[in-house]
Design a protein around this motif. Structure first.
Motif: not given
Ligand code: SF4
Lengths: 280, 412
Positions: B68-74, B180-184, B188-191, B216-222
């Motif tokens: 996931c591109n928002f994840c700093a942990f993995y 799903d638009r946001v997940r793509k 993280c859509y495929t996870k 989790m809000y505040g990334s790319v969603e409206t």
């Protein structure tokens, strides 16, 4: 507002009602404007060699001077290179310690203002036994104090302290901005969010003769500073001057402060260290 | 409809629709949103209690193929920083948790192809054999989906096996935004798609588990997509009544591929209050002091939250992305009382279990959170050799083994 009402508000848990009242008082005075100032803070020891970003709208010298000459030389050196920017320095208590008596204190202040000092950087309202005398000395030296501050958190009601500021303002008119949040807290027992927003709101309501209720952006952080804007604060002090952070422009302090003000549905207005508005 | 009319409807207990929620979320003054949310919260919990739980947020592995591109942990498979905790390390963490009064382990981790379902089943059984009282709040929906794919078993079957091995409840992580638009965009859509995430929760509720839900809000969603997320949760809750609580937290951008900036504190309080208004079938809303800090965390109690979440002993994921707030039980309780509420410890099911532990006995104060792995600890435990890994490295290692080599216990 009377003291007993302010004390009751300090005891309240209904921070939303309190915040709404303080916000109304703040809007009557400032509309939806929030001022902020970008400050370059220089350590006294290195002030004479220090450089600062051209984005600074106030240059502040911090540190306890050993003697008047050291203070004067530091101010002189910075003022010469400041290109007209306001230069503030030291706290009222630090300067008072340089003078043997009241008359001597006025002389000290005259020398420093004569060297180009715009304002004494701060005066802790809980740090001096008698606030009025040194403040009047500053006025007698034709000077200003940039901000009145609270040094230490006590977790007690701040109302007596705020009343002292109100009384001081009534007799001297010297309080341009008051920052009610304590600058130093016990790390194992910090002030709570409720204590902080109540302090800001009560300060706004009680100090109806003071122009600005201020929060220190660098010290208290964006989250608390932003919320405080909806509980009565109207001015953000000490925004760092770096224009470009390593993380890119969107995270630069200027962008961040503006973004936070906008997200609180308020309008950001930059000012300088003389409280002069730079943009609207 | 005007804000005042919508607010009057909320006050009279009417269920809010999407358009009115959007109007409130966008336009209502913060204090009004807070007052509406707080009114609903007081109606639902008139006794003036704020709950919290003592638990430990353990991440059993940081190796993850989801990326996931928002994840700093993995860390990707094969990374020198990748780790898997051994059973013994987990037992030690549980011992420490019990010592400070904790009763639950929140166990989540990356999608590690070398950890087959059997590893989880063995772990859960071992934990329950050793600590029968401990609650296992484990494996967010995307992890369940991952195990379903890895084991080629339906989600229902995976959940049933996990429950049989000791799973008590499922944390609502990995929801991000259920659109799903946001997940793509977040990769993280495929996870797990939005429907898959909700599907796991539906199955979990069917199996009798209670779960939480996060956002989790505040990334790319409206803003509308945040509301859509809330409405999808409300819909499933109408159907199953299986969610115990809702937790909103702001995207933490540091050290992530996506980068960007964190949403502000005021946006957090608006989002929390709006969630309280929309999620009229959720009993509990948590304050996210982990992302907002103690001060805004406490202020959340005036904006719809009735729970201070967890006195965490360990946290890795949010810290990896830049936030490093810590509150021990003393601090949580002080904040609850200072806001005028009565603090009570609870279980994962939000049953009250008692008063603060530190008032009954001495508990050392904690001013920092523990981490999953300390320096010098082995990153991959030797017991993993007995499971049938699916990463390329694990398959290569098997190929080079002599016939009758390492034993496997994974039924693949
Ligand atoms: S959020 Fe979870 S699934 Fe996504 S990359 Fe991070 S650890 Fe993997």
């Amino acid at each position: 507002m009377m003291a007993d009402e302010a004390e009751r508000l300090w005891e309240t848990h209904d921070i939303l009602a309190l915040g709404t009242r303080a916000d109304e008082a703040r809007r009557q005075r400032h509309g939806d404007r929030v001022t902020f100032v970008r400050v370059a803070t220089l350590a006294l020891d290195t002030a004479r060699e220090a450089r600062w970003s051209s984005a600074a709208r106030e240059i502040r010298i911090a540190g306890r001077p050993h003697d008047v000459t050291a203070a004067e030389q530091a101010i002189d050196s910075v003022v010469r290179r400041a290109e007209g920017r306001p230069v503030t320095a030291f706290s009222l208590a630090e300067l008072q310690a340089l003078a043997p008596d009241r008359a001597g204190f006025v002389d000290v202040l005259r020398r420093l203002f004569g060297a180009g000092l715009t304002s004494v950087a701060s005066a802790d309202v809980d740090g001096l036994e008698d606030l009025r005398q040194p403040v009047e000395a500053v006025l007698a030296a034709d000077g200003h104090i940039a901000r009145f501050t609270v040094a230490r958190a006590t977790h007690e009601s701040p109302v007596p302290l705020f009343l002292a500021v109100r009384a001081l303002q009534k007799t001297t008119g010297a309080v341009r901005a008051f920052a009610p949040l304590p600058r130093s807290v016990d790390g194992s027992r910090p002030t709570t969010g409720y204590e902080d927003v109540k302090s800001v709101a009560i300060a706004r309501l009680l100090l109806d003769n003071v122009g600005s209720i201020q929060v220190d952006w660098a010290l208290h952080g964006p989250k608390l500073a932003q919320v405080a804007l909806l509980f009565g604060a109207d001015d953000l002090d000490a925004v760092p001057v770096e224009d470009e952070s390593a993380d890119g422009r969107r995270r630069a302090p200027l962008e961040e402060v503006k973004r936070n003000i906008r997200a609180a549905s308020l309008t950001a207005v930059e000012r300088d260290g003389r409280f002069g508005v730079l943009e609207s | 409809m005007s804000i005042d009319t919508i607010a009057a409807g909320v006050r009279s207990g009417e269920r809010i629709g999407f358009d009115d929620a959007r109007e409130l979320y966008r336009e209502a003054p913060l204090a009004l949103l807070g007052a509406l949310a707080h009114g609903i919260r007081l109606g639902r919990h008139p006794e003036g209690v704020v709950t919290y739980i003592i638990d430990r947020n353990v991440n059993y592995t940081n190796i993850c193929v989801a990326r996931c591109n928002f994840c700093a942990f993995y860390r990707p498979v094969g990374s020198p920083d990748g780790y898997v905790l051994s059973f013994d390390e987990l037992f030690r963490k549980i011992d420490e948790t019990l010592a400070v009064g904790g009763q639950q382990l929140l166990l989540q981790g990356g999608h590690n192809p070398d950890l087959p379902l059997e590893w989880y089943l063995d772990l859960f059984r071992a934990v329950k054999a050793r600590y029968p009282e401990l609650r296992l709040h484990a494996l967010s929906p995307p992890e369940v989906v991952h195990l379903s794919r890895l084991s080629r078993l339906p989600v229902r079957e995976v959940i049933d096996r996990l429950v049989a091995a000791g799973l008590d409840s499922i944390p609502g992580g990995g929801a991000e935004i259920l659109v799903d638009r946001v997940r793509k965009l977040l990769n993280c859509y495929t996870k797990a798609t939005a429907d898959e995430w909700l599907g796991v929760m539906r199955e979990a509720h069917r199996a009798g588990l209670r779960t939480t839900a996060t956002m989790m809000y505040g990334s790319v969603e409206t803003p509308d997509e945040r509301l859509e997320h809330m409405f999808r949760l409300r819909e499933l809750q109408d159907e199953t009544r299986g969610f115990t609580a809702f937790i909103a937290w702001s995207y933490q951008p540091e050290h992530t591929e996506l980068q960007g900036v964190e949403a502000t504190a005021v946006e957090y309080l608006r989002t929390l209050a709006t969630a309280r208004i929309v999620l009229d079938n959720f009993d509990n809303l948590q304050a996210s002091w982990v992302t907002q800090g103690g001060k805004v965390g406490q202020l959340s109690l005036a904006f719809g939250a009735n729970d201070m979440g967890s006195v965490m002993i360990e946290e890795n994921v949010v810290r990896a992305a830049g936030a490093s707030y810590c509150m021990d039980e003393v601090e949580i309780v002080r904040n609850i009382e200072d806001a005028g509420f009565v603090p009570k410890r609870r279980t994962m099911h939000y049953e009250i279990v008692g008063d603060p532990v530190f008032r009954a006995r001495e508990v050392p104060r904690r001013f920092g959170l523990d981490v999953a792995k300390h320096e010098g600890e082995a990153s991959i435990p030797s017991e993993l050799a007995s499971y049938r890994g699916r990463s390329r490295a694990a398959r290569d290692a098997r190929r080079s083994e002599p016939p009758g080599g390492a034993p496997t216990s994974a039924p693949e």
